[in-house]
Write a protein that holds these residues in place. Structure first.
Motif, PDB file in Angstrom:
ATOM      1  N   UNK A  21      17.577  64.540  28.834  1.00  0.00           N
ATOM      2  CA  UNK A  21      17.463  65.979  29.086  1.00  0.00           C
ATOM      3  C   UNK A  21      18.680  66.487  29.847  1.00  0.00           C
ATOM      4  N   UNK A  22      19.190  65.661  30.749  1.00  0.00           N
ATOM      5  CA  UNK A  22      20.371  66.032  31.528  1.00  0.00           C
ATOM      6  C   UNK A  22      21.582  66.204  30.621  1.00  0.00           C
ATOM      7  N   UNK A  23      21.752  65.287  29.680  1.00  0.00           N
ATOM      8  CA  UNK A  23      22.880  65.365  28.746  1.00  0.00           C
ATOM      9  C   UNK A  23      22.775  66.605  27.872  1.00  0.00           C
ATOM     10  N   UNK A  24      21.577  66.925  27.434  1.00  0.00           N
ATOM     11  CA  UNK A  24      21.367  68.108  26.601  1.00  0.00           C
ATOM     12  C   UNK A  24      21.680  69.378  27.390  1.00  0.00           C
ATOM     13  N   UNK A  25      21.219  69.443  28.631  1.00  0.00           N
ATOM     14  CA  UNK A  25      21.501  70.603  29.475  1.00  0.00           C
ATOM     15  C   UNK A  25      23.000  70.776  29.682  1.00  0.00           C
TER      16      UNK A  25
END
Length: 78
Positions: free
Chosen positions: A4-8
């Motif tokens: 999720x961090x990478x997507x954000x």
């Protein structure tokens, strides 16, 4: 699968890119929205990283900004 961090992080980079390209072309959010056929609020929400546009919307915005879509494809492990 990306975290999720990478997507954000990727979404924020996209938002920053759209805003900087719009400003470089001296377009208001309203002008970009009208030319791309979307609502001004949509452009605002994209630039403020509150919304992920559909691929169609993304491509229309890139077309107005005269920018190309570069796709990064990774081969998965078997």
């Amino acid at each position: 699968m990306p975290s999720k961090t990478a997507i954000k992080k990727e979404r924020k980079q996209f938002a920053t890119f759209i805003k900087s390209e719009r400003l470089a072309r001296e377009l208001s959010q309203d002008a970009l929205a009208q030319r791309a056929g979307v609502d001004r609020k949509t452009v605002n929400r994209i630039e403020n990283n509150h919304f992920s546009p559909s691929l169609d919307t993304f491509l229309r915005i890139l077309d107005v900004l005269n920018s190309d879509l570069v796709v990064k494809v990774k081969k998965g492990k078997k």
